[in-house]
Design a protein around this motif. Sequence first.
Motif, PDB file in Angstrom:
ATOM      1  N   ASN A   1      34.665  41.092  40.892  1.00 57.63           N
ATOM      2  CA  ASN A   1      35.731  41.170  40.139  1.00 57.63           C
ATOM      3  C   ASN A   1      36.587  42.372  40.350  1.00 57.63           C
ATOM      4  O   ASN A   1      35.997  43.670  40.992  1.00 57.63           O
ATOM      5  N   THR A   2      37.763  42.433  39.999  1.00 54.68           N
ATOM      6  CA  THR A   2      38.529  43.774  39.968  1.00 54.68           C
ATOM      7  C   THR A   2      39.352  43.913  38.718  1.00 54.68           C
ATOM      8  O   THR A   2      39.011  43.163  37.715  1.00 54.68           O
TER       9      THR A   2
ATOM     10  N   THR B   1      36.658  42.203  53.217  1.00 57.37           N
ATOM     11  CA  THR B   1      37.827  41.567  53.289  1.00 57.37           C
ATOM     12  C   THR B   1      38.506  41.578  52.024  1.00 57.37           C
ATOM     13  O   THR B   1      39.819  41.644  51.676  1.00 57.37           O
ATOM     14  N   VAL B   2      37.999  41.887  50.862  1.00 56.17           N
ATOM     15  CA  VAL B   2      38.271  42.035  49.491  1.00 56.17           C
ATOM     16  C   VAL B   2      37.936  43.092  48.778  1.00 56.17           C
ATOM     17  O   VAL B   2      36.428  43.507  48.793  1.00 56.17           O
ATOM     18  N   ALA B   3      38.458  44.031  48.055  1.00 58.34           N
ATOM     19  CA  ALA B   3      37.998  45.162  47.157  1.00 58.34           C
ATOM     20  C   ALA B   3      37.431  44.490  45.964  1.00 58.34           C
ATOM     21  O   ALA B   3      38.095  43.686  45.298  1.00 58.34           O
TER      22      ALA B   3
ATOM     23  N   ILE C   1      22.581  48.484  53.580  1.00 61.80           N
ATOM     24  CA  ILE C   1      23.920  48.432  53.405  1.00 61.80           C
ATOM     25  C   ILE C   1      24.201  48.353  51.897  1.00 61.80           C
ATOM     26  O   ILE C   1      23.913  47.339  51.222  1.00 61.80           O
ATOM     27  N   SER C   2      25.407  48.991  51.359  1.00 62.38           N
ATOM     28  CA  SER C   2      25.890  48.847  50.164  1.00 62.38           C
ATOM     29  C   SER C   2      27.449  48.449  50.135  1.00 62.38           C
ATOM     30  O   SER C   2      28.232  48.769  51.038  1.00 62.38           O
ATOM     31  N   PHE C   3      27.566  47.412  49.342  1.00 63.53           N
ATOM     32  CA  PHE C   3      29.074  46.811  49.263  1.00 63.53           C
ATOM     33  C   PHE C   3      29.266  46.998  47.677  1.00 63.53           C
ATOM     34  O   PHE C   3      28.739  46.824  46.746  1.00 63.53           O
ATOM     35  N   GLY C   4      30.946  47.362  47.733  1.00 66.02           N
ATOM     36  CA  GLY C   4      31.339  47.507  46.448  1.00 66.02           C
ATOM     37  C   GLY C   4      31.274  48.600  45.816  1.00 66.02           C
ATOM     38  O   GLY C   4      30.591  49.499  46.104  1.00 66.02           O
ATOM     39  N   ARG C   5      31.987  48.680  44.487  1.00 62.06           N
ATOM     40  CA  ARG C   5      32.135  49.883  43.584  1.00 62.06           C
ATOM     41  C   ARG C   5      32.899  49.315  42.519  1.00 62.06           C
ATOM     42  O   ARG C   5      33.652  48.639  42.503  1.00 62.06           O
ATOM     43  N   GLN C   6      32.668  49.935  41.227  1.00 61.02           N
ATOM     44  CA  GLN C   6      33.021  49.705  40.165  1.00 61.02           C
ATOM     45  C   GLN C   6      34.420  50.290  39.845  1.00 61.02           C
ATOM     46  O   GLN C   6      35.438  49.420  39.470  1.00 61.02           O
TER      47      GLN C   6
END
Length: 331
Positions: A194-195, A173-175, A143-148
């Motif tokens: 982080n965003t 639940t949070v980008a 599974i992959s989570f998140g993105r820059q």
Amino acid sequence: MANLPPIEVPQGAIRLNTDSQKLEFYAQDRWYEMATEPASLFGGEVFFTMGGTNKYTQTFNIITGGTAVNIDVDQLSGLHSGAAVNSKTRGVTMGGRGNSSPYPESNVIQFFEFTTRGNYADFGDLTESKGRNTGHGDLTRGISFGRQSAGSDVIEFITIPSKGNGTDFGNSTVAREMGNAFGNRTRGCHAGGNTPGDNRKNTIDYVTIQSLGNAVDFGDQLSTVYSRGTACNSIRGLLSGGYGTPNDKLIEFVVIPTTGNSVEFGELVRGGFGRGGTGSPITALFSGGTGGTTDIEKVAFATLGNSIDFGDLVEAATYGRGMSPAHGGLT
């Protein structure tokens, strides 16, 4: 030995049952037997990849320590800070950033076999290009989570024993970007991140690996940090160092089969962010990181305390990823 412990026993406590001679951990008002296996698969090797400008893969021995070795397993294209997952025999990386400015994100999924050790080969493509993403999995699903780019709440998965493109799993639940994944063979957890605008997150959420659906709240990190080194066995998930904390040496842990906030574990010898991490059922390792360090440090999952020196990488590496045939998702 009685099954009911004293009331003061904390969640996640570990004991040796002297009747059964089995290790047990305490969660949700009872003791559970731990799934264990020797950490000697492939001679105790741990694989470290995707670190900085290095296209090659390094290994070191989780039993003996010492200096890592370059095993001449090259990526198809040099990428760092992607998601890394593995089965007992295959390592897979998903996405990542290019190693030269402007550091483009990639949708490449590539893999190599632990036994034959040929160079990485094409596996498929993610649904979108990703960098600074993170991964966890079990024997069959990664599974992959998140993105820059602008942060992302997209979760997608692959089937490790086969080849093919990424498939939509659900949403976090949070980008965020630069969070860190860990878990056991049932749960995949995603912590911190982080965003854009340095909007740091302390959120921990989780998914059930063999299902599909959105992530569910797990709890919060002690610190609002990101880009940490993580390691896990079937019970504990450890998060080390990070960017944006008053103490960049902090190690925290959670009890994976339960939910709740992280708790202080100890401190690293050397602080910083951009570390790689992995482990066996017994030992957690954290390697590389910012500042040009080659350090590899270790702690024992079952105790609380500071890390100690374990050895060194062949070459300094930042934003690398660890793989182990005995990590927490497989035992």
